[in-house]
Design a protein around this motif. Structure first.
Motif, PDB file in Angstrom:
ATOM      1  N   THR A   1      10.682   2.586  -5.360  1.00 46.42           N
ATOM      2  CA  THR A   1       9.540   2.749  -4.459  1.00 46.42           C
ATOM      3  C   THR A   1       9.352   1.541  -3.544  1.00 46.42           C
ATOM      4  OG1 THR A   1       8.056   1.966  -6.211  1.00 46.42           O
ATOM      5  CG2 THR A   1       8.338   4.349  -5.983  1.00 46.42           C
ATOM      6  N   ALA A   2       9.682   0.362  -4.018  1.00 47.48           N
ATOM      7  CA  ALA A   2       9.579  -0.821  -3.158  1.00 47.48           C
ATOM      8  C   ALA A   2      10.565  -0.711  -2.000  1.00 47.48           C
ATOM      9  CB  ALA A   2       9.831  -2.087  -3.962  1.00 47.48           C
ATOM     10  N   GLY A   3      11.801  -0.308  -2.297  1.00 48.02           N
ATOM     11  CA  GLY A   3      12.808  -0.165  -1.255  1.00 48.02           C
ATOM     12  C   GLY A   3      12.468   0.941  -0.274  1.00 48.02           C
ATOM     13  N   ILE A   4      11.924   2.053  -0.776  1.00 42.82           N
ATOM     14  CA  ILE A   4      11.524   3.151   0.110  1.00 42.82           C
ATOM     15  C   ILE A   4      10.411   2.686   1.048  1.00 42.82           C
ATOM     16  CG2 ILE A   4      10.560   5.481   0.201  1.00 42.82           C
ATOM     17  CD1 ILE A   4      11.749   5.860  -2.670  1.00 42.82           C
ATOM     18  N   ALA A   5       9.426   1.983   0.481  1.00 42.04           N
ATOM     19  CA  ALA A   5       8.317   1.481   1.295  1.00 42.04           C
ATOM     20  C   ALA A   5       8.817   0.503   2.349  1.00 42.04           C
ATOM     21  CB  ALA A   5       7.276   0.818   0.398  1.00 42.04           C
ATOM     22  N   GLU A   6       9.754  -0.354   1.979  1.00 42.66           N
ATOM     23  CA  GLU A   6      10.306  -1.310   2.942  1.00 42.66           C
ATOM     24  C   GLU A   6      11.056  -0.590   4.055  1.00 42.66           C
ATOM     25  OE1 GLU A   6      12.613  -3.667   0.319  1.00 42.66           O
ATOM     26  OE2 GLU A   6      10.902  -4.861  -0.392  1.00 42.66           O
TER      27      GLU A   6
ATOM     28  N   GLN B   1       0.822  -1.200   0.000  1.00 45.18           N
ATOM     29  CA  GLN B   1       0.000   0.000   0.000  1.00 45.18           C
ATOM     30  C   GLN B   1       0.862   1.258   0.000  1.00 45.18           C
ATOM     31  OE1 GLN B   1      -2.834  -0.229   3.249  1.00 45.18           O
ATOM     32  NE2 GLN B   1      -3.437  -2.286   2.642  1.00 45.18           N
ATOM     33  N   MET B   2       1.944   1.251   0.788  1.00 47.90           N
ATOM     34  CA  MET B   2       2.830   2.409   0.786  1.00 47.90           C
ATOM     35  C   MET B   2       3.550   2.530  -0.552  1.00 47.90           C
ATOM     36  SD  MET B   2       5.817   3.579   3.481  1.00 47.90           S
ATOM     37  CE  MET B   2       4.658   3.809   4.833  1.00 47.90           C
ATOM     38  N   ARG B   3       3.964   1.397  -1.121  1.00 49.25           N
ATOM     39  CA  ARG B   3       4.633   1.450  -2.428  1.00 49.25           C
ATOM     40  C   ARG B   3       3.701   2.052  -3.478  1.00 49.25           C
ATOM     41  NH1 ARG B   3       4.521  -0.586  -7.068  1.00 49.25           N
ATOM     42  NH2 ARG B   3       2.868  -2.047  -6.514  1.00 49.25           N
ATOM     43  N   GLU B   4       2.441   1.687  -3.454  1.00 46.72           N
ATOM     44  CA  GLU B   4       1.494   2.230  -4.420  1.00 46.72           C
ATOM     45  C   GLU B   4       1.361   3.742  -4.282  1.00 46.72           C
ATOM     46  OE1 GLU B   4      -2.078   0.043  -3.745  1.00 46.72           O
ATOM     47  OE2 GLU B   4      -1.336  -1.773  -4.749  1.00 46.72           O
ATOM     48  N   ARG B   5       1.395   4.236  -3.028  1.00 45.95           N
ATOM     49  CA  ARG B   5       1.337   5.698  -2.840  1.00 45.95           C
ATOM     50  C   ARG B   5       2.607   6.351  -3.358  1.00 45.95           C
ATOM     51  NH1 ARG B   5       1.236   9.976  -3.527  1.00 45.95           N
ATOM     52  NH2 ARG B   5       0.320  11.748  -2.387  1.00 45.95           N
ATOM     53  N   LEU B   6       3.741   5.714  -3.169  1.00 45.43           N
ATOM     54  CA  LEU B   6       4.995   6.254  -3.691  1.00 45.43           C
ATOM     55  C   LEU B   6       5.019   6.208  -5.214  1.00 45.43           C
ATOM     56  CD1 LEU B   6       7.299   4.563  -1.056  1.00 45.43           C
ATOM     57  CD2 LEU B   6       6.889   7.021  -1.238  1.00 45.43           C
ATOM     58  N   ASP B   7       4.465   5.160  -5.797  1.00 43.34           N
ATOM     59  CA  ASP B   7       4.367   5.106  -7.258  1.00 43.34           C
ATOM     60  C   ASP B   7       3.547   6.276  -7.791  1.00 43.34           C
ATOM     61  OD1 ASP B   7       5.884   2.799  -7.482  1.00 43.34           O
ATOM     62  OD2 ASP B   7       4.159   1.449  -7.579  1.00 43.34           O
ATOM     63  N   ARG B   8       2.497   6.631  -7.050  1.00 43.19           N
ATOM     64  CA  ARG B   8       1.713   7.802  -7.443  1.00 43.19           C
ATOM     65  C   ARG B   8       2.567   9.058  -7.386  1.00 43.19           C
ATOM     66  NH1 ARG B   8      -3.270   9.131  -3.745  1.00 43.19           N
ATOM     67  NH2 ARG B   8      -2.973  11.385  -3.766  1.00 43.19           N
TER      68      ARG B   8
ATOM     69  N   ALA C   1      17.761  11.436   1.163  1.00 41.30           N
ATOM     70  CA  ALA C   1      18.728  10.363   0.932  1.00 41.30           C
ATOM     71  C   ALA C   1      18.031   9.064   0.536  1.00 41.30           C
ATOM     72  CB  ALA C   1      19.575  10.143   2.186  1.00 41.30           C
ATOM     73  N   VAL C   2      16.886   8.792   1.136  1.00 38.48           N
ATOM     74  CA  VAL C   2      16.185   7.542   0.868  1.00 38.48           C
ATOM     75  C   VAL C   2      15.535   7.541  -0.509  1.00 38.48           C
ATOM     76  CG1 VAL C   2      14.254   6.077   1.618  1.00 38.48           C
ATOM     77  CG2 VAL C   2      15.808   7.054   3.307  1.00 38.48           C
ATOM     78  N   THR C   3      14.971   8.690  -0.894  1.00 32.84           N
ATOM     79  CA  THR C   3      14.204   8.751  -2.147  1.00 32.84           C
ATOM     80  C   THR C   3      14.985   9.324  -3.317  1.00 32.84           C
ATOM     81  OG1 THR C   3      13.328  10.966  -1.674  1.00 32.84           O
ATOM     82  CG2 THR C   3      12.075   9.068  -0.847  1.00 32.84           C
ATOM     83  N   GLY C   4      16.059  10.063  -3.013  1.00 30.96           N
ATOM     84  CA  GLY C   4      16.818  10.696  -4.086  1.00 30.96           C
ATOM     85  C   GLY C   4      16.233  12.010  -4.533  1.00 30.96           C
ATOM     86  N   CYS C   5      15.433  12.656  -3.675  1.00 25.99           N
ATOM     87  CA  CYS C   5      14.858  13.943  -4.056  1.00 25.99           C
ATOM     88  C   CYS C   5      14.624  14.773  -2.813  1.00 25.99           C
ATOM     89  CB  CYS C   5      13.536  13.745  -4.801  1.00 25.99           C
ATOM     90  SG  CYS C   5      12.199  13.169  -3.745  1.00 25.99           S
ATOM     91  N   GLY C   6      14.156  16.019  -3.000  1.00 24.07           N
ATOM     92  CA  GLY C   6      13.775  16.869  -1.888  1.00 24.07           C
ATOM     93  C   GLY C   6      12.430  16.430  -1.344  1.00 24.07           C
ATOM     94  N   ALA C   7      12.064  16.980  -0.196  1.00 22.32           N
ATOM     95  CA  ALA C   7      10.820  16.557   0.447  1.00 22.32           C
ATOM     96  C   ALA C   7       9.597  16.899  -0.371  1.00 22.32           C
ATOM     97  CB  ALA C   7      10.715  17.201   1.831  1.00 22.32           C
ATOM     98  N   GLN C   8       9.591  18.041  -1.044  1.00 23.14           N
ATOM     99  CA  GLN C   8       8.455  18.481  -1.840  1.00 23.14           C
ATOM    100  C   GLN C   8       7.154  18.400  -1.047  1.00 23.14           C
ATOM    101  OE1 GLN C   8       8.230  16.794  -5.790  1.00 23.14           O
ATOM    102  NE2 GLN C   8      10.447  16.727  -5.997  1.00 23.14           N
TER     103      GLN C   8
END
Length: 213
Positions: free
Chosen positions: A155-160, A135-142, A195-202
Motif C-alpha cells: 500500500t505504501a508503494g501504491i500510494a507513492e 493519507q492515501m496509504r491509509e485508505r488503501l490499507d482500509r 498491475a499496480v495493486t495486484g488485483c482487479g479494480a473492484q
C-alpha cells in the motif's frame, strides 16, 4: 500614532486568501513582500503585525490551501465506497482543479517551493506531500482490510505511485496542458490499477463514470 488595541482596517481572512493565491501562482521564493502587500491590499507594517513574517504567512497560506482546496480530496478518501473509487476520485477531482483557469493552475503544495534555496519552506511543503502519501496509504490499507486489495498489497508503494502521478499532473497543468489531456493521464494511471495493486479494480462504478462526465 495608532492607539493600542485599534482594530485592523482590513479583513484578515480575505487578505490571507489573496496571499495564498499569490504564493500559489508565483512560488515562495519569487513572491516578494511588495507582491504580497499589493495583492493583499495592506502595507508592510500591517502585514507584519497580522502575520509575523513572510514565512509565517506562507505557512498560514498553505494551511488555508489544504483546508479549502484539499477538502474534496479528504472527502473522496473518506467517503468513496472502494479503494479504487477513492483513488479515481482523487485523480479526477485534481485533474479538474489543476486546470481551472479561474485560479492558479497546478497544486500549490507541489509547486510553491520546488525551486527555492529556502530549506524551511521546501521542507515544510515536503512534509505536507508526505502527509498526502500517508493519507492515501491509509485508505488503501482500509481496502486491504475490506478484502478489496490482496493481503500482501504494497500500500505504501501504491500510494507513492499514484501520488507521483498527481504531482506530474500538477506540473503538466502548470505548463498549460488542457483539462482533457490531464484527465487522460488520470485515466491511464487508473487503467494500470490491476498491475499496480495486484488485483482487479473492484469498483462500484460510481466514481469513474461521474468523474469522466
Amino acid at each position: 500614532m495608532a492607539g493600542r488595541g485599534r482594530p485592523r482596517s482590513f479583513d484578515r481572512s480575505v487578505a490571507l486568501g489573496r496571499a495564498m493565491e499569490t504564493f500559489w501562482r508565483r512560488g515562495y521564493e519569487a513572491t516578494s513582500m511588495s507582491d504580497l502587500t499589493a495583492a493583499m491590499g495592506i502595507n508592510s507594517p500591517s502585514l507584519y503585525a497580522a502575520f509575523g513574517s513572510k514565512e509565517k504567512l506562507f505557512r498560514e497560506a498553505v494551511e488555508l490551501y489544504a483546508a479549502t482546496e484539499g477538502a474534496p480530496i479528504a472527502r473522496a478518501l473518506a467517503d468513496e465506497p472502494t479503494a479504487y473509487d477513492a483513488v479515481a476520485a482523487v485523480l479526477h477531482v485534481n485533474a479538474r482543479a489543476y486546470t481551472d483557469r479561474e485560479r492558479p493552475t497546478g497544486c500549490m503544495i507541489v509547486l510553491a517551493a520546488t525551486n527555492t534555496g529556502d530549506d524551511v519552506a521546501r521542507d515544510y511543503l515536503a512534509g505536507w506531500r508526505r502527509s498526502g502519501v500517508e493519507q492515501m496509504r491509509e485508505r488503501l490499507d482500509r481496502g486491504v482490510r475490506d478484502g478489496e486489495l490482496p493481503p500482501d498489497a504494497d500500500t505504501a508503494g501504491i500510494a507513492e505511485f499514484y501520488t507521483a502521478v498527481l504531482q506530474g499532473m500538477s506540473v503538466q497543468a502548470r505548463d498549460g496542458a488542457r483539462r482533457e489531456d490531464v484527465e487522460r493521464i488520470a485515466q491511464r494511471a487508473l487503467a494500470a490499477w490491476e498491475a499496480v495493486t495486484g488485483c482487479g479494480a473492484q469498483s462500484s462504478g460510481s466514481s469513474t463514470g461521474a468523474m469522466s462526465s
